[in-house]
Design a protein around this motif. Structure first.
Motif, PDB file in Angstrom:
ATOM      1  N   ALA A 164       0.627   5.894  -0.376  1.00 30.74           N
ATOM      2  CA  ALA A 164      -0.067   7.149  -0.663  1.00 30.74           C
ATOM      3  C   ALA A 164       0.421   7.646  -2.019  1.00 30.74           C
ATOM      4  O   ALA A 164       1.565   7.379  -2.416  1.00 30.74           O
ATOM      5  N   LEU A 214      -3.454   4.241   0.178  1.00 30.13           N
ATOM      6  CA  LEU A 214      -3.658   4.824   1.498  1.00 30.13           C
ATOM      7  C   LEU A 214      -4.345   6.182   1.418  1.00 30.13           C
ATOM      8  O   LEU A 214      -5.048   6.588   2.336  1.00 30.13           O
ATOM      9  N   GLY A 215      -4.131   6.889   0.339  1.00 25.04           N
ATOM     10  CA  GLY A 215      -4.726   8.199   0.141  1.00 25.04           C
ATOM     11  C   GLY A 215      -4.179   8.808  -1.134  1.00 25.04           C
ATOM     12  O   GLY A 215      -3.192   8.316  -1.699  1.00 25.04           O
ATOM     13  N   TRP A 238      -2.156  16.106   4.967  1.00 23.72           N
ATOM     14  CA  TRP A 238      -2.745  14.939   4.282  1.00 23.72           C
ATOM     15  C   TRP A 238      -1.940  13.682   4.560  1.00 23.72           C
ATOM     16  O   TRP A 238      -2.504  12.608   4.791  1.00 23.72           O
ATOM     17  N   LEU A 239      -0.612  13.786   4.565  1.00 24.66           N
ATOM     18  CA  LEU A 239       0.219  12.625   4.875  1.00 24.66           C
ATOM     19  C   LEU A 239      -0.073  12.104   6.279  1.00 24.66           C
ATOM     20  O   LEU A 239      -0.119  10.886   6.502  1.00 24.66           O
ATOM     21  N   ASP A 262      -2.917  12.291   7.693  1.00 23.91           N
ATOM     22  CA  ASP A 262      -4.198  11.595   7.559  1.00 23.91           C
ATOM     23  C   ASP A 262      -4.004  10.164   7.050  1.00 23.91           C
ATOM     24  O   ASP A 262      -4.778   9.264   7.388  1.00 23.91           O
ATOM     25  N   CYS A 263      -3.000   9.985   6.220  1.00 25.41           N
ATOM     26  CA  CYS A 263      -2.767   8.686   5.583  1.00 25.41           C
ATOM     27  C   CYS A 263      -2.102   7.676   6.521  1.00 25.41           C
ATOM     28  O   CYS A 263      -2.097   6.470   6.259  1.00 25.41           O
ATOM     29  N   ARG A 264      -1.541   8.168   7.616  1.00 26.58           N
ATOM     30  CA  ARG A 264      -0.773   7.292   8.510  1.00 26.58           C
ATOM     31  C   ARG A 264      -1.699   6.490   9.440  1.00 26.58           C
ATOM     32  O   ARG A 264      -2.784   6.903   9.759  1.00 26.58           O
ATOM     33  N   CYS A 304      -3.344  12.671  -3.163  1.00 25.04           N
ATOM     34  CA  CYS A 304      -3.253  14.127  -3.245  1.00 25.04           C
ATOM     35  C   CYS A 304      -3.123  14.501  -4.718  1.00 25.04           C
ATOM     36  O   CYS A 304      -2.181  14.059  -5.392  1.00 25.04           O
ATOM     37  N   LYS A 352       0.835  -1.187   0.000  1.00 21.80           N
ATOM     38  CA  LYS A 352       0.000   0.000   0.000  1.00 21.80           C
ATOM     39  C   LYS A 352       0.872   1.240   0.000  1.00 21.80           C
ATOM     40  O   LYS A 352       1.963   1.247   0.566  1.00 21.80           O
ATOM     41  N   LYS A 391     -10.964   7.519   1.013  1.00 21.96           N
ATOM     42  CA  LYS A 391      -9.564   7.623   1.439  1.00 21.96           C
ATOM     43  C   LYS A 391      -9.238   9.059   1.810  1.00 21.96           C
ATOM     44  O   LYS A 391      -9.926   9.995   1.389  1.00 21.96           O
ATOM     45  N   PRO A 392      -8.169   9.279   2.575  1.00 20.57           N
ATOM     46  CA  PRO A 392      -7.701  10.653   2.777  1.00 20.57           C
ATOM     47  C   PRO A 392      -7.394  11.312   1.431  1.00 20.57           C
ATOM     48  O   PRO A 392      -6.688  10.732   0.589  1.00 20.57           O
TER      49      PRO A 392
END
Length: 276
Positions: free
Chosen positions: A92, A115-116, A271-272, A274-276, A118, A90, A217-218
């Protein structure tokens, strides 16, 4: 400068990539004619990430291929092949322009790998006026003879950009062009123009379902305030449809922000998290 490595795709192409840092796997995907060095400006500002960047087939230091394979689905397949090569389940995704479209395809078809996402100056509607600008240069050798000359031209002609230091335009030119005895040359396969024209002449698909797949997702969206690719109207509709997404509009930037602007850095790092 980070060492460039290569892996081989299922159809036998050597694809260039870089892999640096430790932490959250972050795959950064560049614009249509660009390469992994597009993210040089933002890389120092990213916190606790394993930053993975690649040159699409036919771009940068990757092998050239049949132009008919220069498509978003094929390039998404190459991204997934790189993930398999690196043993990454997985990640981002940070996608500029074309890279954002690739990210949306992966999120819609391989949601468990994401994971998300941007998106940098791209959305489910790509403005035709912005595409006309791309049509004016894609696949064509520039008239400028040197990087310095190209930097001057870029400073005077790129839509929507203000207060950009001359040194930044010189750095940006270096990442897109190479000086030769015969003047500047592009860092990608000129046949990419054929793929672009084929896509322009085809019916534009409805990308809103791909965008809506990101709602689970984020999600973050960054827009250049003067962008001619991601319009203010499309950005507003994106925010209406997914109100919880993070959003930043970068003043004095068109298509696309360099991503080291304060508004972009703050949004990307939030945002990162948020992805964690």
């Amino acid at each position: 400068m980070t060492e460039v490595q290569h892996f081989t795709t299922p159809d036998g192409l050597s694809i260039a990539y870089t892999d640096e840092g430790e932490g959250l796997p972050l795959i950064a995907l560049s614009g249509l004619t660009r390469n992994h060095r597009d993210f040089d400006f933002v890389a120092p500002h990213l916190k606790n990430v394993r930053l993975i960047r690649m040159d699409y087939r036919g771009r940068g230091q990757s092998d050239r291929a049949d132009w008919s394979t220069y498509t978003v689905p094929a390039e998404a397949g190459d991204v997934l092949a790189l993930m398999a090569h690196l043993g990454i389940d997985k990640a981002a995704f940070l996608g500029t322009s074309r890279g954002g479209l690739i990210s949306m395809v992966i999120a819609a078809t391989q949601a468990d790998r994401v994971l998300g996402v941007c998106l940098n100056d791209v959305g489910p509607v790509v403005d035709r006026e912005g595409l006309k600008v791309i049509d004016g240069y894609i696949g064509r050798k520039p008239k400028a003879a040197t990087l310095n000359e190209m930097a001057t031209i870029r400073a005077q002609t790129v839509n929507g950009f203000e207060d950009v230091p001359a040194s930044r335009w010189r750095e940006e030119a270096e990442r897109s062009y190479i000086e030769t005895d015969d003047g500047l040359d592009i860092r990608y396969d000129p046949a990419l123009r054929e793929s672009f024209l084929a896509a322009m002449n085809a019916e534009m698909p409805d990308l809103w379902p791909l965008f809506m797949a990101l709602a689970a997702k984020p999600l973050a969206v960054i827009r250049g305030a003067g962008s001619d690719v991601l319009t203010a109207g499309t950005a507003e509709e994106m925010r209406n449809r997914i109100p919880e997404m993070r959003y930043a509009e970068v003043p004095g930037r068109g298509h696309a922000p360099f991503l080291d602007e304060p508004e972009a850095v703050e949004t990307i790092n939030a945002w990162l998290d948020d992805c964690r």
